[in-house]
Design an enzyme around this catalytic site. Structure first.
Site, PDB file in Angstrom:
ATOM      1  CG  ASP A  22     -17.028 -18.672  37.970  1.00 19.77           C
ATOM      2  OD1 ASP A  22     -16.488 -17.666  38.459  1.00 19.77           O
ATOM      3  OD2 ASP A  22     -18.028 -19.216  38.461  1.00 19.77           O
ATOM      4  N   GLY A  49     -14.219 -12.754  40.978  1.00 26.99           N
ATOM      5  CA  GLY A  49     -12.856 -13.139  41.362  1.00 26.99           C
ATOM      6  C   GLY A  49     -12.031 -13.281  40.103  1.00 26.99           C
ATOM      7  CG  HIS A  50      -9.445 -11.193  36.899  1.00 23.43           C
ATOM      8  ND1 HIS A  50      -9.613 -11.958  35.783  1.00 23.43           N
ATOM      9  CD2 HIS A  50      -8.381 -10.394  36.673  1.00 23.43           C
ATOM     10  CE1 HIS A  50      -8.670 -11.638  34.913  1.00 23.43           C
ATOM     11  NE2 HIS A  50      -7.910 -10.694  35.430  1.00 23.43           N
ATOM     12  CD  GLN A 226     -20.757 -10.992  38.980  1.00 24.40           C
ATOM     13  OE1 GLN A 226     -20.991  -9.868  38.563  1.00 24.40           O
ATOM     14  NE2 GLN A 226     -19.872 -11.207  39.926  1.00 24.40           N
ATOM     15  NE  ARG A 358     -20.482 -20.592  46.341  1.00 25.37           N
ATOM     16  CZ  ARG A 358     -21.547 -19.866  46.001  1.00 25.37           C
ATOM     17  NH1 ARG A 358     -22.755 -20.272  46.332  1.00 25.37           N
ATOM     18  NH2 ARG A 358     -21.411 -18.743  45.329  1.00 25.37           N
TER      19      ARG A 358
END
Ligand code: IMP
Length: 477
Positions: A22, A49-50, A226, A358
């Site tokens: 991230d 996630g991108h 990651q 989250r």
């Protein structure tokens, strides 16, 4: 963006992450996707996630490389041999592209990638997702169990999907291991069928393809997922993902030799960093209180924190909009209480999971961990998100771990050690708005000093410094 000078005469560029993921490398990945002819992912799956922008709208990709939005320009996007692919999740990403009118004619899916099946997802959710039940806080996408099957040599590879007998035999064998779960093989296969048909035209021997493309002189971007500290090989075991998301793991995950990478860039958030899920985090603001609070997951999501701190926001199609420099956020960031400071930085930087929503745990950038990462991923760094700290009165960087009477500047993967040590930091003067600064000398002196100290300590070089979400907000050195 003046990245041209960096890519001059280069053929293979890798953009990976040297922390716990991230790191906001999307903007740089997008730039290199424009430059490249081939964009390939080598590790992980839909745990990533991108964010990409399609027709002025933000979209989040989990599996497909970001270069897919350039498919109509003939760019080839590859899901490499090292990946774990959920056929259903991949098909729903393709559905979204269909809805947006984005083509994917040049997509290639490795025949050798491993397949995530429903029993992997069930196992992941039962055992590894919930931190309250002792899990590591996985994303619940079945990634770990899928890779566990790979290593146990009972995994199912993409090419197995096209041989019905072999597929049924392999699923039967794997389901023996998942004895407590539903194991009607016929049902699993019949649920998979529509996805198998849909994906079939894109399945290739991508290792042979990428070798051919490399020989033809095509420019290749390797898109990491990651981050090094989450790598199964080098990360903070057992609180890691299940692939080797280091530079070497990423290269191996597409079948190229490590020697071909001529620009390996590692993203590092600076001067704060984040982690999601469980695991030690020496510089975490608010320490174990923050870890426990964030373990509640989406219960403490952005909406919760905005409401708690009386910050106005609007919601549109599941996205939250608010003023990231709202006075209440600045007050939180500048609080004397460390846990509260963490909330302030989280809100200022919008640190909520793209995949799981989250709240991300917040801490100061850890130069001890970064020095370790430089040793493994190489020293060319992209510093990201410094602009998010605009308005903070001070910031800190950790250069040493104290452990009772002793101290060390060396990282260790050991959980006990990382939980025992306390960070020894240098405090720097904060800065006002730096968004959009394009020249290094335009950065505040305290930030330049911190970057200089960080480079000296880690042995790395910050070749790119991002000062905002827009492409232009980038310093190239
Ligand atoms: P898994 O990859 O879903 O098995 O999760 C293992 C650990 O890696 C958990 O702590 C996750 O929160 C973390 N993780 C997985 N993917 C990402 C990511 O893309 N960014 C940050 N953390 C991740």
């Amino acid at each position: 963006m003046n990245l041209e000078k960096l890519v001059n005469k280069k053929q293979v560029v890798a953009v990976i992450c040297s922390q716990w993921g991230d790191t906001g490398k999307g903007k740089i990945v997008d730039y290199f996707s424009d430059w490249a002819d081939v964009i390939a992912r080598g590790t992980g799956g839909n745990n990533a996630g991108h964010t990409v922008v399609v027709k002025d709208e933000q979209r989040i990709l989990h599996l497909l490389p970001s270069g897919i939005i350039h498919d109509s320009d003939g760019k080839i996007n590859i899901l490499g041999n090292g990946m774990a692919i959920d056929p259903k999740a991949l098909c729903s990403e393709l559905d979204e592209l269909d809805r947006d009118g984005v083509s994917y004619d040049n997509l290639m899916i490795s025949k050798d990638a491993h397949v995530i099946l429903p029993y992997h997802i069930m196992e992941d959710r039962l055992k590894h997702q919930s931190q309250e039940k002792g899990g590591i806080g996985s994303t619940g996408r079945g990634i770990g169990p899928c890779y566990a099957d790979k290593v146990s040599r009972r995994g199912i590879r993409i090419e197995d999907l096209f041989d019905k007998d072999r597929l049924a035999r392999k699923i039967r064998k794997a389901s023996e291991f998942y004895a407590s779960q539903e194991k009607d093989v016929d049902e699993i296969v019949s649920c998979l069928n529509p996805f198998i048909e849909r994906l079939k035209p894109f399945v290739r021997n991508t290792v042979a393809e990428i070798h051919g493309l490399y020989k033809q002189g095509k420019k290749i971007l390797l898109e990491g997922a990651q981050g090094l500290l989450l790598s199964i090989e080098h990360g903070t075991d057992p609180f890691v993902t299940s692939s080797d998301c280091s530079l070497n793991g990423t290269v191996s995950g597409v079948g190229l030799p490590a020697t071909v990478v001529d620009l390996p860039l590692s993203a590092v958030k600076f001067p704060f960093m984040t982690r999601v899920g469980a695991g030690p985090f020496p510089t975490e603001l608010g320490g174990s209180d923050s870890e426990k609070y964030c373990a509640a997951g989406i219960e403490h999501n952005a909406v919760y924190e905005l409401e708690q701190h009386a910050i106005p926001f609007t919601e549109k199609e599941g996205k939250i909009f608010y003023a990231h420099n709202h006075p209440n956020i600045l007050d939180l960031m500048n609080s004397q209480d460390l846990f509260t400071q963490g909330i302030g930085i989280r809100l200022a930087a919008g640190e909520y999971g793209a995949t799981t929503k989250r709240p991300r745990r917040i801490g100061w950038t850890d130069a001890v961990a970064a020095k370790y990462a430089v040793g493994i991923n190489g020293g060319l760094m992209i510093l990201t998100k410094a602009d998010c700290l605009s308005g903070a009165e001070r910031f800190r960087i950790c250069y040493e771990y104290k452990n009772g009477d002793s101290s060390t500047t060396d990282f260790s993967r050991d959980e006990g050690f990382l939980r025992r040590v306390s960070p020894s930091c240098i405090t720097y003067k904060g800065y006002d708005d730096i968004s959009g600064v394009k020249e290094y000398k335009g950065l505040p002196l305290s930030l330049q000093k911190a970057i200089g100290d960080f480079e000296k300590f880690t042995g790395g070089k910050a070749v790119i410094i991002s000062t905002g979400a827009e492409r232009g907000s980038t310093i190239v050195r």
